[in-house]
Design a protein around this motif. Structure first.
Motif, short mmCIF file in Angstrom:
data_model
loop_
_atom_site.label_atom_id
_atom_site.label_comp_id
_atom_site.label_asym_id
_atom_site.label_seq_id
_atom_site.Cartn_x
_atom_site.Cartn_y
_atom_site.Cartn_z
N ALA A 64 0.82 -1.22 0.00
CA ALA A 64 0.00 0.00 0.00
C ALA A 64 0.85 1.27 0.00
CB ALA A 64 -0.94 0.00 1.20
N LYS A 65 1.99 1.23 0.68
CA LYS A 65 2.84 2.43 0.76
C LYS A 65 3.42 2.83 -0.59
CE LYS A 65 6.92 -0.19 2.11
NZ LYS A 65 6.40 -1.53 2.24
N LEU A 70 -1.65 6.05 -7.54
CA LEU A 70 -3.10 5.96 -7.77
C LEU A 70 -3.73 7.35 -7.76
CD1 LEU A 70 -4.06 2.87 -5.57
CD2 LEU A 70 -4.03 3.01 -8.06
N GLY A 71 -3.30 8.19 -6.84
CA GLY A 71 -3.79 9.57 -6.80
C GLY A 71 -3.38 10.34 -8.03
N ASP A 72 -2.14 10.12 -8.49
CA ASP A 72 -1.66 10.79 -9.70
C ASP A 72 -2.47 10.37 -10.92
OD1 ASP A 72 0.29 12.10 -8.26
OD2 ASP A 72 1.87 10.66 -8.74
N ILE A 73 -2.79 9.08 -11.00
CA ILE A 73 -3.56 8.57 -12.14
C ILE A 73 -4.93 9.23 -12.18
CG2 ILE A 73 -4.69 6.50 -13.06
CD1 ILE A 73 -2.24 4.93 -11.88
N LEU A 129 -11.13 10.44 -0.67
CA LEU A 129 -11.91 9.35 -1.25
C LEU A 129 -11.58 8.01 -0.60
CD1 LEU A 129 -11.82 10.15 -5.08
CD2 LEU A 129 -13.58 10.73 -3.42
N SER A 130 -12.58 7.19 -0.47
CA SER A 130 -12.35 5.82 -0.01
C SER A 130 -11.79 5.02 -1.18
CB SER A 130 -13.67 5.21 0.47
OG SER A 130 -14.52 4.99 -0.64
N PRO A 131 -11.19 3.86 -0.92
CA PRO A 131 -10.69 3.04 -2.02
C PRO A 131 -11.77 2.71 -3.06
CG PRO A 131 -9.80 2.24 0.03
CD PRO A 131 -10.81 3.30 0.38
N VAL A 138 -11.83 6.25 -11.21
CA VAL A 138 -10.85 5.90 -12.25
C VAL A 138 -11.51 5.06 -13.35
CG1 VAL A 138 -8.74 4.60 -12.72
CG2 VAL A 138 -8.84 6.13 -10.77
N VAL A 139 -12.33 4.09 -12.96
CA VAL A 139 -13.00 3.24 -13.95
C VAL A 139 -13.94 4.07 -14.82
CG1 VAL A 139 -14.68 1.36 -14.21
CG2 VAL A 139 -12.77 1.11 -12.65
#
Length: 170
Positions: A64-65, A70-73, A129-131, A138-139
């Motif tokens: 996870a670290k 993911l935030g950048d995407i 945002l939650s996962p 993103v989807v």
């Protein structure tokens, strides 16, 4: 809930998607080739790990670290390649001295500063945002992009490159 016809109409007309994150509304930028390239670069930074189904929680938490991209995407998908940075003009006070430091006066000058909108939005998305919400965002944004056309273009050009003669024989 939108009908299939409404979804097709939105896609054909390239209507912008509005997303609310942390009380702020964002309008997703239309897809561009530069945006797809930047997303591909960010995806390549994600860890390549094979998760064991029996140790899914432990394996997920251990990588996870390394998942900040993911935030950048999500930020790149929302902002688009053209809007990742911006400039803001600010006024700053500077102190000037004359006559060997005996006379001092302050002067205001206007300075342009570059703001990294992608980094700010990526942090906000990861914080707010939650996962599940991040996944859905993103989807949804990826579905609006013309990935099939991009895949077709890159596949076509790759095939041309493979068919090109690499050595001249006499």
């Amino acid at each position: 809930m939108k009908t299939t016809e409404q979804k097709v109409s939105d896609t054909i007309l390239q209507k912008p998607i509005e997303v609310t994150v942390g009380g702020k509304k964002y309008t997703a930028a239309p897809a561009s080739t530069a945006t797809l390239i930047l997303i591909s670069e960010a995806i390549s930074l994600l860890p390549h790990a094979k998760l064991d189904p029996e140790r899914l929680v432990e394996d997920s938490l251990s990588i996870a670290k390394e998942c900040r991209p993911l935030g950048d995407i999500a930020a790149i998908l929302l902002l688009g390649a053209k809007n990742l940075t911006g400039t803001v003009k600010t006024r700053q006070k500077t102190e000037k001295r004359r006559l060997w430091g005996l006379l001092k006066y302050t002067e205001e000058i206007e300075v342009e500063q570059v703001i990294d909108r992608k980094a700010e939005l990526a942090r906000e998305l990861l914080d707010d945002l939650s996962p599940r919400e991040l996944n859905n965002l993103v989807v949804m944004l990826l579905q609006k992009m013309e990935l099939g056309d991009f895949f077709g273009l890159t596949t076509f050009l790759t095939e041309i490159n493979l068919l090109r003669p690499t050595k001249v024989e006499n």
